[in-house]
Write a protein that holds these residues in place. Sequence first.
Motif, mmCIF file in Angstrom:
data_model
loop_
_atom_site.group_PDB
_atom_site.id
_atom_site.type_symbol
_atom_site.label_atom_id
_atom_site.label_comp_id
_atom_site.label_asym_id
_atom_site.label_seq_id
_atom_site.Cartn_x
_atom_site.Cartn_y
_atom_site.Cartn_z
ATOM 1 N N ASP A 6 201.473 4.235 45.772
ATOM 2 C CA ASP A 6 202.236 3.861 44.584
ATOM 3 C C ASP A 6 201.675 2.574 44.011
ATOM 4 O OD1 ASP A 6 203.712 6.009 45.006
ATOM 5 O OD2 ASP A 6 205.647 4.989 45.193
ATOM 6 N N ARG A 7 201.875 2.429 42.705
ATOM 7 C CA ARG A 7 201.310 1.260 42.045
ATOM 8 C C ARG A 7 201.914 -0.039 42.584
ATOM 9 N NH1 ARG A 7 201.696 0.155 35.671
ATOM 10 N NH2 ARG A 7 203.702 1.122 36.018
ATOM 11 N N GLU A 8 203.208 0.002 42.979
ATOM 12 C CA GLU A 8 203.892 -1.239 43.364
ATOM 13 C C GLU A 8 203.368 -1.792 44.687
ATOM 14 O OE1 GLU A 8 206.059 1.699 42.887
ATOM 15 O OE2 GLU A 8 205.631 1.246 40.795
ATOM 16 N N VAL A 9 202.881 -0.914 45.574
ATOM 17 C CA VAL A 9 202.568 -1.382 46.922
ATOM 18 C C VAL A 9 201.092 -1.748 47.096
ATOM 19 C CG1 VAL A 9 204.423 -0.079 47.975
ATOM 20 C CG2 VAL A 9 202.150 0.933 47.819
ATOM 21 N N ILE A 10 200.297 -1.651 46.034
ATOM 22 C CA ILE A 10 198.852 -1.771 46.247
ATOM 23 C C ILE A 10 198.476 -3.154 46.780
ATOM 24 C CG2 ILE A 10 198.450 -2.268 43.786
ATOM 25 C CD1 ILE A 10 196.013 -0.518 46.185
ATOM 26 N N LEU A 11 199.153 -4.194 46.288
ATOM 27 C CA LEU A 11 198.780 -5.531 46.761
ATOM 28 C C LEU A 11 199.192 -5.730 48.221
ATOM 29 C CD1 LEU A 11 197.332 -7.980 45.620
ATOM 30 C CD2 LEU A 11 199.539 -8.969 45.099
ATOM 31 N N ASP A 12 200.408 -5.256 48.566
ATOM 32 C CA ASP A 12 200.842 -5.338 49.967
ATOM 33 C C ASP A 12 199.910 -4.553 50.872
ATOM 34 O OD1 ASP A 12 202.934 -6.906 49.331
ATOM 35 O OD2 ASP A 12 204.381 -5.269 49.161
ATOM 36 N N LEU A 13 199.541 -3.374 50.382
ATOM 37 C CA LEU A 13 198.648 -2.521 51.161
ATOM 38 C C LEU A 13 197.304 -3.207 51.362
ATOM 39 C CD1 LEU A 13 198.201 0.279 52.443
ATOM 40 C CD2 LEU A 13 197.513 1.109 50.223
ATOM 41 N N ALA A 14 196.827 -3.878 50.308
ATOM 42 C CA ALA A 14 195.546 -4.571 50.405
ATOM 43 C C ALA A 14 195.608 -5.676 51.449
ATOM 44 C CB ALA A 14 195.161 -5.136 49.045
ATOM 45 N N TYR A 15 196.679 -6.478 51.399
ATOM 46 C CA TYR A 15 196.800 -7.553 52.390
ATOM 47 C C TYR A 15 196.953 -6.982 53.795
ATOM 48 C CZ TYR A 15 196.993 -11.495 49.201
ATOM 49 O OH TYR A 15 196.659 -12.457 48.301
ATOM 50 N N ILE A 39 198.233 5.394 37.240
ATOM 51 C CA ILE A 39 198.801 4.434 36.303
ATOM 52 C C ILE A 39 199.193 5.202 35.042
ATOM 53 C CG2 ILE A 39 198.334 2.347 34.983
ATOM 54 C CD1 ILE A 39 196.184 1.713 37.004
ATOM 55 N N PRO A 40 200.445 5.081 34.582
ATOM 56 C CA PRO A 40 200.827 5.789 33.357
ATOM 57 C C PRO A 40 200.073 5.252 32.148
ATOM 58 C CG PRO A 40 202.576 4.332 34.100
ATOM 59 C CD PRO A 40 201.565 4.350 35.181
ATOM 60 N N ALA A 41 199.804 6.131 31.183
ATOM 61 C CA ALA A 41 198.960 5.754 30.058
ATOM 62 C C ALA A 41 199.622 4.713 29.158
ATOM 63 C CB ALA A 41 198.613 6.999 29.244
ATOM 64 N N ASP A 42 200.967 4.642 29.169
ATOM 65 C CA ASP A 42 201.622 3.698 28.271
ATOM 66 C C ASP A 42 201.822 2.329 28.903
ATOM 67 O OD1 ASP A 42 203.290 4.688 30.110
ATOM 68 O OD2 ASP A 42 205.009 5.014 28.778
ATOM 69 N N ASP A 43 201.436 2.154 30.158
ATOM 70 C CA ASP A 43 201.621 0.857 30.809
ATOM 71 C C ASP A 43 200.442 0.638 31.756
ATOM 72 O OD1 ASP A 43 202.691 -1.509 31.709
ATOM 73 O OD2 ASP A 43 203.852 -0.523 33.281
ATOM 74 N N HIS A 59 198.904 -1.365 33.660
ATOM 75 C CA HIS A 59 198.876 -2.583 34.472
ATOM 76 C C HIS A 59 198.839 -2.213 35.941
ATOM 77 C CE1 HIS A 59 199.664 -5.846 31.541
ATOM 78 N NE2 HIS A 59 200.110 -4.830 30.809
ATOM 79 N N VAL A 60 198.087 -2.995 36.708
ATOM 80 C CA VAL A 60 198.093 -2.837 38.166
ATOM 81 C C VAL A 60 197.769 -4.209 38.747
ATOM 82 C CG1 VAL A 60 195.662 -2.180 38.392
ATOM 83 C CG2 VAL A 60 197.278 -1.357 40.063
ATOM 84 N N ALA A 61 198.278 -4.466 39.951
ATOM 85 C CA ALA A 61 198.017 -5.766 40.571
ATOM 86 C C ALA A 61 196.549 -5.864 40.963
ATOM 87 C CB ALA A 61 198.907 -5.948 41.787
ATOM 88 N N SER A 62 195.988 -7.049 40.752
ATOM 89 C CA SER A 62 194.574 -7.241 41.087
ATOM 90 C C SER A 62 194.409 -7.471 42.585
ATOM 91 C CB SER A 62 194.044 -8.438 40.317
ATOM 92 O OG SER A 62 192.805 -8.838 40.834
ATOM 93 N N VAL A 63 193.342 -6.879 43.158
ATOM 94 C CA VAL A 63 193.047 -7.162 44.560
ATOM 95 C C VAL A 63 191.911 -8.186 44.688
ATOM 96 C CG1 VAL A 63 193.860 -4.935 45.385
ATOM 97 C CG2 VAL A 63 191.473 -5.213 44.824
#
Lengths: 371, 166
Positions: free
Chosen positions: B51-60, B104-108, B110-114
């Motif tokens: 999911d888009r929300e967890v990508i930064l947590d997943l990266a860490y 990522i939905p086309a109208d938004d 945005h994603v957290a940077s790793v």
Amino acid sequence: MAQEKMNADKMWLTMGPQHPFSHGLWTLRAQVDGEIVTDAEPEVGYLHRGWEKECEQRDYQKIIPMADRLCYSASMTWSHLFCKVAEEALDIEVPERAQYLRVVADEICRIQSHLMWLAAVGTDAGNLTIFLWALREREFMLDLNVRLCGQRLTTNYPRIGGVRNDMPYYFERDCLRGIERFEKALWDIVNLTDDSSIFVGRVKGIGYISREECANLGITGPAMRGCGVDYDVRRDDPYDAYGDMDFYVPVYKDGDAYARFRVRIEEMFQSCSIIKQAMKKLESIPKTAPYRLKVPKAIPEGTHMARIEDPRGESVMYLISDGTDRPYRLKVRSPVFVNVSASKRMVQGVRLADIPTVMAMIDMCLGETDR
Amino acid sequence: MADEQKIESPSYDDIISLIGSKFGDKVKFRQSTKKNVRSINEKRRIFMDADREVILDLAYFLRDKLNFEQASMVTGVDWVDHMQVVYHITNYFNSITVEIVVNIPADDLHVASVAPVWGGANWHERETYELFGIIFDGHPKLERLLTPKSYEFFPFRKSYKLRGSQ
């Protein structure tokens, strides 16, 4: 560019895009405090031609010669990588004979690419003899390329499912002679560099990067192994016949420019050993064995990823196919693209005059950086 | 996450079970159907959707707990109705590469940077931004890199047609 107040102590110097050290078109903006570089900002993109987008309009077969042109001195590994990712997509294994032929071709490519780098290092360090000697040896390697593939640089040799042609007559003899000759000649060049206190003094102890930082910044290839990361795709994630080859991966923990230099030199000796082993193995495979599979033009739908050890580092291709004969998306990970982004960190703290020798150890190639 | 013990060379099954227990259904694993690919047969590839929300947590989590030191590649994909960012992250000790796909939905876009997690992702994200228009929140310097700074379009989107294409 952000408006900044002029700082009399720290000055920004622009090196490039046309500069003897850059070996291609790119700019390094360096902030200097006296003679010490305090910050740097690499700028690339002068050669951006939309390679990945261009591929979306071409048949898979037509991309192979384009992949050659990603980097003129590592053309074999780039077309090999493209064929690998397409083979992965088709879920096929290439015939044994083709695997060994590819290994031989890849290692010839690695040697000649490293010799090109050595020649560039020679000129950067002001030693023109290294340049001449290295380029002379490189011509013999390119002659082997001509014998095997008909071309010096953009070889267009690997095919999806194998290689274009089998070895020509007497190639084995020529190749082994060439390698034997080269091993002796390489010692001469090593003596010219390693025994020269002027040369060693210029590269030793500069451009230090720690192991953790190197891994985090994504530096790969000989530059990474000079920082103490013990990783080589050929050994740790073997492709084609590399799993059967017996070779060692030179790793230095020093992390300076000299360590990266030593890694490349030793890699050339290892490549010679790999070529000899592969040639020996090729002898035992009958000449009538197939060297190429017939593959369909269209590739089934899916996502595929392949990686390979380029002379400059780890190169990866990520392919999304949609069932037609053209890729939906093809992304290329160029090792130099990431390595040069780390030059910001690499040149901090060195003297301005040392920038050429630090950056030379990355072995710039702008064709694959900008794509 | 600093109090947790770092595993230098986690096994294939460890990685799947640890990520599964930490992120639950936010991360879904995929199995490859390929039979003849050596790296997949020898369990050096892990495929997952996140999911888009967890990508930064997943990266860490990948970096600090499972010792994935290098971000090989960050790719943008334009699927016309939505976009995708694909991450390839490598562990140097067991040479396992995880492939993380984030929709990522086309109208938004945005994603957290790793890039703060792996410095190697920095330029890949800049490239994806300038070619696809995906904005990486928290990136240290999200500027155009390969294309001229004056460009106001994103050339790798499917809506951008090349000359000679239908």
